[in-house]
Design an enzyme around this catalytic site. Structure first.
Site, short mmCIF file in Angstrom:
data_model
loop_
_atom_site.label_atom_id
_atom_site.label_comp_id
_atom_site.label_asym_id
_atom_site.label_seq_id
_atom_site.Cartn_x
_atom_site.Cartn_y
_atom_site.Cartn_z
N ARG A 58 48.44 45.55 36.07
CA ARG A 58 47.34 46.42 35.85
C ARG A 58 47.18 48.01 35.81
O ARG A 58 46.46 47.70 37.03
CB ARG A 58 46.08 46.10 35.00
N HIS A 116 40.96 48.03 32.15
CA HIS A 116 41.11 46.69 31.37
C HIS A 116 41.14 47.24 29.89
O HIS A 116 42.17 46.92 29.25
CB HIS A 116 39.74 45.38 31.73
N TYR A 144 35.55 48.03 40.83
CA TYR A 144 35.81 47.02 41.55
C TYR A 144 37.24 46.88 42.38
O TYR A 144 37.83 45.47 43.04
CB TYR A 144 35.41 45.76 40.71
#
Length: 373
Positions: free
Chosen positions: A270, A274, A283
């Site tokens: 990805r 998200h 992160y």
């Protein structure tokens, strides 16, 4: 064709984030390689099908860019980006038959596009105008599922029904790596295996379940779990459109012949957040994103098609114009949407209206009227 848990080359357990030990037809630079397990499933691909595959991937990426922009401009409440995952979505959808039924998560924009979704179908639900904006029967796509992994149970139940109707149609459940930690997915695999249901599970392992890396929830590749349920599986390069198409043809053939369920783990990435409410810089580092950008599924397929003489500059320009036109239609459908009467939320809840529902409608209308008194 069943997944082997130990790496035959190294004789040691694989890691869940291993991106090299996968079935592959196209290298990251677009070079064609041979894979006996996959080659026979795409030996009949004519040039026009390859161009259609590429076109839908380009349109999916342009749609995704437009969806993010519309959300940032306040026109959509939320958008789940799929940039980087176009190969697994579009290629697997291109393998489906008209009667097969798809049970998607919230990120499968490319699957909907390949199944013939209209521009408005992608945005009206995210704008809050519709529960589900498209005709499920016409597209062969169930409503987009927000509850993580629940669609695996829905797909399995539908497949068991199709099986009892002696249909050759197959159910397909799409979900991410994070969903494999949910009980729903595992319970669906138990039922599918026990009843030999004609269902294909497609796991898009995009390396991150929101902010949790796949190595936290899976010590070994996810495809290795399926044989434990008695389900054959294949682990493929999810950024390789040809490998994804071949794997899906294998899985559908297996299910359609009455051999039961099949599982595909498509190892992809990805590239965006998200959802548009997420900040992935908190992160993951930029170097990781850059490494995966060099594995871009669109660039890989374009390089192969150019080298094969299937696609040239004029063809690319034509597809780019089509993508821009499609994005403009999506934008127009979003901004031009007419908000319905709030009480219409009670419409079509039941096939026939009844007293308790009408009472709730009246109470809601009275509640809304209170704001204008």
């Amino acid at each position: 064709m069943t997944y082997t848990h130990a790496s035959p080359e190294h004789g040691a357990p694989e890691r869940a984030d291993d991106v090299d030990d996968v079935a592959r037809i196209l290298q990251p630079d677009g070079t064609r390689v041979s894979d006996p397990a996959l080659d026979r499933w795409i030996s009949d691909l004519p040039p026009h099908e390859l161009r259609a595959l590429h076109r839908d991937m380009v349109l999916t990426r342009r749609l995704d860019t437009e969806g993010v922009a519309l959300q940032r401009q306040g026109q959509l409440a939320l958008w789940a980006p799929c940039r980087g995952q176009e190969a697994v979505q579009v290629a697997t959808a291109h393998a489906l038959a008209a009667g097969d039924l798809v049970f998607p998560s919230y990120r499968e924009h490319g699957v909907l596009l390949a199944r013939g979704a209209r521009p408005a179908d992608f945005v009206l639900a995210w704008r809050g105008e519709e529960h589900s904006a498209y005709d499920h029967a016409a597209l062969g796509v169930a409503p987009v599922q927000i509850i993580i992994g629940a669609q695996a149970l829905h797909a399995t139940g539908w497949a068991m029904g199709a099986q009892r109707d002696r249909s050759t149609d197959v159910a397909v459940a799409y979900f991410g790596d994070g969903a494999t930690s949910q009980g729903d997915v595992n319970e669906a695999m138990v039922f599918a295996s026990s009843f030999r249901a004609p269902v294909v599970f497609v796991c898009s392992n995009n390396q991150w379940a929101i902010s949790e890396p796949v190595t936290v929830q899976a010590r070994h590749p996810i495809a290795g779990r399926a044989p434990g349920f008695g389900i054959p599986s294949m682990r493929v390069d999810g950024n390789d459109a040809l490998a994804c198409l071949a794997a899906m043809r294998w899985a559908l053939d297996h299910a359609r012949r009455g051999e039961g369920p099949a599982f595909i783990e498509a190892v992809t990435y990805r590239l965006g957040p998200h959802t548009t409410s997420d900040d992935p810089t908190r992160y993951r580092d930029a170097d990781e994103v850059e490494r995966w950008s060099r594995r871009d599924p669109l660039a890989r397929l374009e390089a192969y098609l150019r080298d094969a003489g299937v696609l040239d500059d004029s063809g690319l320009a034509e597809v780019a114009r089509a993508a821009d036109a499609f994005a403009a239609e999506v934008r127009a459908a979003c901004i031009g949407a007419v908000t319905r009467d709030p009480a219409s939320v009670f419409d079509h809840v039941y096939a026939e209206p009844h007293a308790p529902l009408e009472r709730q409608r009246a109470e809601y209308v009275d509640y809304l009227d209170g704001f204008s008194r």
